[in-house]
Write an enzyme that holds these catalytic residues in place. Structure first.
Site, PDB file in Angstrom:
ATOM      1  N   VAL A  14     -49.914 -33.829 -67.174  1.00  0.00           N
ATOM      2  CA  VAL A  14     -48.514 -33.428 -67.142  1.00  0.00           C
ATOM      3  C   VAL A  14     -48.180 -32.303 -68.130  1.00  0.00           C
ATOM      4  O   VAL A  14     -47.378 -31.420 -67.820  1.00  0.00           O
ATOM      5  CB  VAL A  14     -47.617 -34.670 -67.384  1.00  0.00           C
ATOM      6  CG1 VAL A  14     -47.759 -35.191 -68.796  1.00  0.00           C
ATOM      7  CG2 VAL A  14     -46.167 -34.355 -67.081  1.00  0.00           C
ATOM      8  N   LYS A  57     -54.242 -47.096 -63.048  1.00  0.00           N
ATOM      9  CA  LYS A  57     -53.628 -47.102 -61.711  1.00  0.00           C
ATOM     10  C   LYS A  57     -54.337 -48.069 -60.761  1.00  0.00           C
ATOM     11  O   LYS A  57     -53.853 -48.331 -59.662  1.00  0.00           O
ATOM     12  CB  LYS A  57     -53.616 -45.687 -61.142  1.00  0.00           C
ATOM     13  CG  LYS A  57     -52.692 -44.743 -61.914  1.00  0.00           C
ATOM     14  CD  LYS A  57     -52.777 -43.326 -61.396  1.00  0.00           C
ATOM     15  CE  LYS A  57     -51.781 -42.433 -62.140  1.00  0.00           C
ATOM     16  NZ  LYS A  57     -52.038 -42.341 -63.578  1.00  0.00           N
ATOM     17  N   VAL A  71     -54.787 -38.965 -69.611  1.00  0.00           N
ATOM     18  CA  VAL A  71     -55.532 -38.228 -70.629  1.00  0.00           C
ATOM     19  C   VAL A  71     -54.882 -36.871 -70.832  1.00  0.00           C
ATOM     20  O   VAL A  71     -54.774 -36.073 -69.898  1.00  0.00           O
ATOM     21  CB  VAL A  71     -57.011 -38.066 -70.235  1.00  0.00           C
ATOM     22  CG1 VAL A  71     -57.754 -37.283 -71.291  1.00  0.00           C
ATOM     23  CG2 VAL A  71     -57.648 -39.432 -70.040  1.00  0.00           C
ATOM     24  N   SER A 106     -62.719 -45.826 -64.866  1.00  0.00           N
ATOM     25  CA  SER A 106     -61.640 -46.298 -64.005  1.00  0.00           C
ATOM     26  C   SER A 106     -60.295 -45.853 -64.579  1.00  0.00           C
ATOM     27  O   SER A 106     -60.244 -44.992 -65.457  1.00  0.00           O
ATOM     28  CB  SER A 106     -61.720 -47.820 -63.852  1.00  0.00           C
ATOM     29  OG  SER A 106     -60.808 -48.267 -62.865  1.00  0.00           O
ATOM     30  N   GLY A 133     -54.294 -33.128 -71.580  1.00  0.00           N
ATOM     31  CA  GLY A 133     -55.121 -31.929 -71.502  1.00  0.00           C
ATOM     32  C   GLY A 133     -56.123 -31.944 -70.368  1.00  0.00           C
ATOM     33  O   GLY A 133     -56.805 -30.947 -70.138  1.00  0.00           O
ATOM     34  N   GLY A 150     -68.860 -31.826 -64.831  1.00  0.00           N
ATOM     35  CA  GLY A 150     -68.113 -30.609 -65.121  1.00  0.00           C
ATOM     36  C   GLY A 150     -66.627 -30.829 -65.265  1.00  0.00           C
ATOM     37  O   GLY A 150     -65.892 -29.911 -65.632  1.00  0.00           O
TER      38      GLY A 150
END
Length: 620
Positions: free
Chosen positions: A464, A419, A457, A416, A459, A300
């Site tokens: 951000v 980071k 990614v 993954s 959206g 989800g």
């Protein structure tokens, strides 16, 4: 219903007015041709021709109106009339004049032969004038509308898209107060030329100067075929003008003939990222999911739900959406039911922390492919709740990997993050441990375990840009941690399509690394978004620098030095060489980490570092 009835009445009135006008024009043109034939003097017209003209009026009028109806002279929207309508008028008038000859010859009421030619010419001119008069009046009124009421538009691009767009702007009743006053194009041969009466005033270097000289309110980027780099460079110039920026979305609209005022959209920050969208031919490589039972953990979430959308379109035998958040799971379930009503979609609520729940799911459905997208991912939140990061990310991944191994899953693909490379925060460190779990299980299992690593990614939940938009809507300030912070960006569909392709390449043990293009300064993103929202930086909206958050780095890496890169058939997907480590001691430390996390140990970072030696926590 009332509005429809009113529209029908208006249409009927217009048609009646046009028919009455045509009756007058048809007969008036014949009479004018008689006058021209006999020296423009009514008294000079022989009485027998006047009598024939009078007898001919009713049958000729009926025939003419029938011909005009057949040529759909009463069905066109004449405010949008163009060359095609002009051709139709000429054809209708020629047929009408030919019918005129036939009617008078049959009745024995022939007029002088020259009258038929001249009346035909007069009829073409009169019909054209009557049909185009509305458009002419509209254009004149628009051109001479008071300047203060107008939105003054500059269009970037002097191609066919601009030609079509200008016609739409001129004809649209929704843009009565808009006027295209100048055009910009980089083709110097077009500079100084005119399109629909509007001058091409210069190249992109003139944009800022011209915007001031012509008092431009709005700039429309109308080069659908432009590359992302050209688009970014031009839009970066445009956004310095403080004009409202809009754009025609794509070249496909030129092909489909869909360019109109509704096609124009506001420029989005995505237009300024400066790279072409990544396109993957999934149809050619997605045979590995057809007729398979597929489980998506975290189905989800932002990445998980897009995985489900793209997977279900390739006809799996069964798609299992597994998520702990019932609202998210419900939304993607309903969306897929509407879009793919025949697809076999099963939605299950549960936590990857609960190994008993996972056992029951794997035992009942026997998934053949697992996409593991469930994870805690918010860096600052995980710094404050490191035990929860371990429970969900590490223990959860361990649980799913155990079940995949036990029940003979064919492929296991874990999502993954960049980071995980030399992590300085808890979230990144837990994801690095997840990669190590995958690598370890691949060596002891028949299942092909792989991980796919990528950056931010656009959206996705908590990313951000949505945060910046909310801050701007609230009146600011927009918060940026550091003016020099940079990140890699990719859209959700791009990332997921590459994840699916990496799954096709998977042979076991790989860490696939997606090519994210050039990194982007977060500060530049914030400034662009402020300008695109119609605000002036430093006047209407401020940027506040808050300092790096706990565990945050100025830049992210996609690869550790020890890993090295190996290319795949898709140059946007690379394989990082796995770093060897002591698997036996790894699982001993992993068990200890699990116990300490559930024991709610106060500071678990030291133990995390023991499991993942590349983790170097930053001081708060």
């Amino acid at each position: 219903m009332e509005e429809t009835r009113k529209d029908r009445i208006q249409l009927l009135v217009r048609r009646i007015c046009l028919i009455i006008t045509d009756i007058l024009l048809v007969n008036g043109c014949v009479f004018l041709s008689l006058l021209m034939r006999f020296e423009i003097s009514i008294s000079a017209i022989p009485e027998e021709y006047l009598l024939k003209y009078q007898k001919n009026m009713i049958p000729f009028t009926i025939v003419a109106i029938i011909i005009f109806w057949c040529f759909r002279m009463y069905h066109s929207l004449w405010q949008y009339a163009s060359i095609a309508e002009l051709y139709k008028i000429v054809e209708a008038c020629i047929v009408t004049e030919f019918a005129h000859i036939c009617v008078t010859a049959y009745m024995g009421w022939m007029l002088p032969r020259s009258c038929y030619f001249t009346s035909g010419v007069f009829l073409i001119v009169a019909m054209s004038a009557s049909r185009f008069m509305y458009r002419m009046i509209r254009t004149v009124l628009q051109n001479y509308r008071h300047t203060a009421e107008q939105v003054r538009i500059m269009i970037i691009g002097a191609g066919e898209a601009t030609n079509v767009l200008m016609r739409e702007i001129q004809n649209s009743r929704y843009m009565d107060n808009s006027k295209v006053v100048c055009i910009i194009d980089d083709d110097t041969q077009k500079v100084g030329k005119y399109i629909r009466g509007v001058k091409v005033v210069g190249t992109r270097n003139k944009i800022k100067e011209v915007a001031k000289v012509y008092d431009i309110d709005e700039i429309i980027f109308a080069i659908p075929s432009a590359s992302m780099e050209d688009k970014r460079n031009i839009l970066n110039i445009c956004k310095e003008t403080d004009c409202n920026l809009k754009i025609l979305p794509g070249v496909y609209q030129m092909v489909d003939g869909e360019i109109n005022v509704n096609s124009i959209r506001s420029v989005d920050v995505l237009d300024l990222l400066g790279r072409d969208p990544i396109e993957v031919d999934l149809d050619s490589i997605m045979g590995y999911v057809k007729d398979k039972t597929i489980l998506v953990t975290g189905g989800g979430g932002s990445i998980g739900s897009e995985l489900c959308r793209q997977l279900v379109s390739h006809k799996p035998k069964c798609l299992i959406i597994f998520d702990i958040y019932e609202n998210n799971a419900y939304e993607i379930q309903q969306e897929l039911k509407m879009t793919y009503p025949d697809a076999n979609v099963v939605t299950l609520i549960g936590s990857i922390r609960n190994i008993s729940r996972l056992e029951s799911v794997f035992a009942q459905y026997r998934p053949e492919i697992v996409y593991h997208a469930a994870a805690h991912k918010h860096v600052p939140l995980m710094e404050d709740s490191p035990n929860e990061a371990v429970k969900n990310n590490v223990v959860g991944t361990w649980n799913v990997a155990k079940m995949a191994d036990k029940y003979g899953v064919g492929k296991f693909v874990m999502i993954s993050t960049d980071k995980a490379v030399n992590p300085t925060n808890v979230m990144g460190a837990t994801k690095r441990i997840c990669e190590m779990i995958i690598q370890s299980y691949n060596e002891r299992s028949q299942t092909d375990f792989v991980a796919v690593r990528f950056g931010n990614v656009l959206g996705s939940n908590g990313s951000v840009i949505p945060l910046f938009k909310k801050q701007i809507e609230a009146g600011g300030p927009v918060t940026v941690t550091d003016p020099n912070i940079i990140r890699y960006f990719m859209t959700i569909p791009e990332a997921v399509s590459l994840v699916l392709q990496a799954g096709a390449y998977a042979k076991g043990g790989e860490i696939f690394i997606l090519d994210m293009g050039e990194p982007v300064k977060i500060d530049d993103l914030a400034k662009n978004l402020i300008r695109l929202s119609g605000y002036t930086l430093g006047v209407d909206m401020e940027i506040k620098y808050t300092g790096l958050r706990p565990g945050e780095k100025l830049y992210e890496e996609l690869l550790m030095k020890e890993e090295g890169l190996q290319d795949t058939a898709n140059k946007l997907i690379h394989i990082g060489k796995p770093i060897e480590f002591d698997k036996e001691h790894f699982f001993e430390h992993l068990e200890e980490l699990k116990e300490e996390a559930y024991a709610e140990t106060g500071d678990i970072r030291t133990l995390i570092q023991k499991v993942a030696p590349t983790y170097h926590p930053k001081e708060n």
